[in-house]
Design a protein around this motif. Structure first.
Motif, short mmCIF file in Angstrom:
data_model
loop_
_atom_site.label_atom_id
_atom_site.label_comp_id
_atom_site.label_asym_id
_atom_site.label_seq_id
_atom_site.Cartn_x
_atom_site.Cartn_y
_atom_site.Cartn_z
N ALA A 236 0.82 -1.22 0.00
CA ALA A 236 0.00 0.00 0.00
C ALA A 236 0.85 1.26 0.00
CB ALA A 236 -0.94 -0.01 1.20
N ASP A 237 2.06 1.18 0.57
CA ASP A 237 2.90 2.38 0.66
C ASP A 237 3.78 2.57 -0.57
OD1 ASP A 237 4.79 0.38 0.92
OD2 ASP A 237 5.75 1.24 2.70
N ALA A 238 3.52 1.84 -1.63
CA ALA A 238 4.34 1.94 -2.85
C ALA A 238 3.94 3.20 -3.61
CB ALA A 238 4.15 0.70 -3.71
N ASP A 239 4.48 4.34 -3.17
CA ASP A 239 4.08 5.60 -3.81
C ASP A 239 4.93 5.92 -5.02
OD1 ASP A 239 6.24 5.91 -2.18
OD2 ASP A 239 5.60 7.80 -1.29
N TYR A 240 6.12 5.39 -5.10
CA TYR A 240 6.97 5.62 -6.27
C TYR A 240 7.23 4.28 -6.95
CZ TYR A 240 10.65 7.54 -9.24
OH TYR A 240 11.40 7.94 -10.33
N VAL A 241 6.61 4.10 -8.11
CA VAL A 241 6.71 2.84 -8.86
C VAL A 241 7.29 3.17 -10.23
CG1 VAL A 241 5.41 0.88 -9.80
CG2 VAL A 241 4.69 1.94 -7.64
N TYR A 242 8.35 2.44 -10.61
CA TYR A 242 9.02 2.76 -11.87
C TYR A 242 9.53 1.49 -12.52
CZ TYR A 242 13.53 2.19 -9.47
OH TYR A 242 14.60 1.67 -8.78
N LEU A 243 9.95 1.62 -13.78
CA LEU A 243 10.53 0.51 -14.52
C LEU A 243 11.37 1.09 -15.65
CD1 LEU A 243 8.61 0.49 -17.29
CD2 LEU A 243 7.07 -0.73 -15.79
N ASN A 244 12.24 0.24 -16.20
CA ASN A 244 13.00 0.60 -17.38
C ASN A 244 12.39 -0.18 -18.54
OD1 ASN A 244 14.68 2.23 -15.89
ND2 ASN A 244 16.25 0.68 -15.62
#
Length: 144
Positions: A102-110
């Motif tokens: 739930a605390d995953a506020d910054y989600v990214y990928l390449n």
């Protein structure tokens, strides 16, 4: 389900037999097809949460997420050639996003360039310059 439609299931896996299937898919797609150096392919396995996609019970795709110092990184999305175009990639992205804490506020990928439209469907936006990773052109994409 429509007749003739294939059933895609994505599940979080941690048993060695399932992880072996995940790694076999990644080996075929990244090392075999895309010529990624194997030593770049196998890293952070123990700290990652792995997912296996099956189509009608047959291993078809894989991916993972892991927590980094920046946030939550989605990685290693791979779909075997014969299962491409069946929505396996979308199901992988959907399942992984739903699994994040739930605390995953910054989600990214390449993202490899040819996969950017897939991630864009889920609200990922390209950020920064294009770059090369393992000989393949990518953009960093962040979920907004």
């Amino acid at each position: 389900m429509m007749p003739g439609q294939k059933r895609t299931v994505v599940k979080k896996v941690s048993e060695q037999a399932d992880l072996d299937k995940v790694f076999a898919i990644r080996r075929e797609v990244f090392v075999g097809e895309q010529n990624c150096p194997p030593e770049l392919e196998w890293e952070y396995e123990d700290e990652s949460t792995h997912f296996l996609a099956t189509v009608d019970g047959e291993p078809a795709g894989a991916c993972r997420w892991r927590k980094t110092d920046k946030g939550y990184k989605l990685e290693r999305f791979a779909v075997l050639q014969k299962f491409r175009g069946l929505g396996v990639g979308q199901e992988l992205v959907r399942t992984v996003l739903a699994d994040l804490p739930a605390d995953a506020d910054y989600v990214y990928l390449n993202a490899q360039i040819q996969a950017m439209t897939l991630y864009a469907k889920f609200g990922f936006i390209a950020e920064g310059p294009q770059f090369e990773e393992a000989g393949i052109q990518h953009f960093k994409m962040v979920k907004r």
